[in-house]
Design a protein around this motif. Sequence first.
Motif, PDB file in Angstrom:
ATOM      1  N   ASP A 299      -3.971  -0.791  -4.786  1.00  0.00           N
ATOM      2  CA  ASP A 299      -5.213  -0.448  -5.475  1.00  0.00           C
ATOM      3  C   ASP A 299      -6.382  -1.225  -4.879  1.00  0.00           C
ATOM      4  O   ASP A 299      -6.233  -2.405  -4.548  1.00  0.00           O
TER       5      ASP A 299
ATOM      6  N   GLU B 260     -10.089  12.215  -7.147  1.00  0.00           N
ATOM      7  CA  GLU B 260      -9.771  11.997  -8.557  1.00  0.00           C
ATOM      8  C   GLU B 260      -9.691  13.340  -9.300  1.00  0.00           C
ATOM      9  O   GLU B 260      -8.762  13.561 -10.096  1.00  0.00           O
ATOM     10  N   ARG B 261     -10.620  14.242  -9.037  1.00  0.00           N
ATOM     11  CA  ARG B 261     -10.586  15.574  -9.665  1.00  0.00           C
ATOM     12  C   ARG B 261      -9.317  16.335  -9.294  1.00  0.00           C
ATOM     13  O   ARG B 261      -8.766  17.083 -10.099  1.00  0.00           O
TER      14      ARG B 261
ATOM     15  N   VAL C 150      -5.930  10.615  -7.042  1.00  0.00           N
ATOM     16  CA  VAL C 150      -6.362   9.236  -7.255  1.00  0.00           C
ATOM     17  C   VAL C 150      -6.704   9.075  -8.728  1.00  0.00           C
ATOM     18  O   VAL C 150      -7.229   9.999  -9.350  1.00  0.00           O
ATOM     19  N   SER C 151      -6.390   7.912  -9.270  1.00  0.00           N
ATOM     20  CA  SER C 151      -6.853   7.573 -10.619  1.00  0.00           C
ATOM     21  C   SER C 151      -7.728   6.334 -10.499  1.00  0.00           C
ATOM     22  O   SER C 151      -7.669   5.614  -9.498  1.00  0.00           O
ATOM     23  N   SER C 152      -8.532   6.097 -11.516  1.00  0.00           N
ATOM     24  CA  SER C 152      -9.421   4.938 -11.457  1.00  0.00           C
ATOM     25  C   SER C 152      -9.415   4.214 -12.794  1.00  0.00           C
ATOM     26  O   SER C 152      -9.111   4.808 -13.839  1.00  0.00           O
TER      27      SER C 152
ATOM     28  N   THR D  11      -1.967   8.283  -7.040  1.00  0.00           N
ATOM     29  CA  THR D  11      -1.069   8.863  -8.039  1.00  0.00           C
ATOM     30  C   THR D  11       0.150   9.456  -7.317  1.00  0.00           C
ATOM     31  O   THR D  11       0.146   9.586  -6.081  1.00  0.00           O
TER      32      THR D  11
ATOM     33  N   LEU E 223     -13.905   9.923  -3.123  1.00  0.00           N
ATOM     34  CA  LEU E 223     -13.064   9.362  -4.189  1.00  0.00           C
ATOM     35  C   LEU E 223     -13.139  10.218  -5.452  1.00  0.00           C
ATOM     36  O   LEU E 223     -12.119  10.465  -6.100  1.00  0.00           O
ATOM     37  N   HIS E 224     -14.322  10.689  -5.794  1.00  0.00           N
ATOM     38  CA  HIS E 224     -14.474  11.535  -6.984  1.00  0.00           C
ATOM     39  C   HIS E 224     -13.731  12.860  -6.814  1.00  0.00           C
ATOM     40  O   HIS E 224     -13.098  13.357  -7.752  1.00  0.00           O
TER      41      HIS E 224
ATOM     42  N   TYR F 274      -9.375   2.007  -7.629  1.00  0.00           N
ATOM     43  CA  TYR F 274      -8.760   3.300  -7.393  1.00  0.00           C
ATOM     44  C   TYR F 274      -7.297   3.103  -7.016  1.00  0.00           C
ATOM     45  O   TYR F 274      -6.953   2.179  -6.282  1.00  0.00           O
TER      46      TYR F 274
ATOM     47  N   LYS G  62     -14.759  -0.649 -10.301  1.00  0.00           N
ATOM     48  CA  LYS G  62     -13.875   0.484 -10.512  1.00  0.00           C
ATOM     49  C   LYS G  62     -12.815   0.467  -9.414  1.00  0.00           C
ATOM     50  O   LYS G  62     -13.135   0.585  -8.238  1.00  0.00           O
TER      51      LYS G  62
END
Length: 119
Positions: A24, A57-58, A62-64, A81, A53-54, A78, A76
Motif C-alpha cells: 500500500d 478505484e471505480r 484499487v481501494s483507498s 484488490t 488512481l480514481h 491505495y 489517502k
Amino acid sequence: MHIDKDLVAASATPLVLGILAEGDLYGYAILKRVAELSGGRMNWNDGMLYPLLHRLERLGHVSSSWEVAETGRRRKHYSLTPAGRAALAERRAQWGVVVDALQRVWQSGPGPAPAGAWA
C-alpha cells in the motif's frame, strides 16, 4: 530522454498496479516509486496519477483509505484488490507479448538497436 506520451499512457496502469502489488502507498510515494524504477527518466505529476488512481478505484482494482502519517498529516493510501491482482496478471501477460515482439523485431531488423533496447 523524453518518453512519448502514448507510451507513458499505455504503461501507466500496469506500472501503478505493479507498484501497489509491492504494498500500500499514498500518491506522492507512488510518484517517487515511478521515478525510482525508471532511474529518474519518468517523472509523473499529480494530474496524471490521481485520475488514473480514481479510474482504477471505480473499476474495483484499487481501494483507498485515509490514514494519518507520523507527521499528523492525513494521506489517502491505495491498495491493490483481488480484482486488481487479476488485472495486473492480465496486463503482465499482454506486455510480455509486446516486449517479446519488440525484442524480436529489434534483434532481426537492420541497424543498431535503439538506446535502452533490451538485450
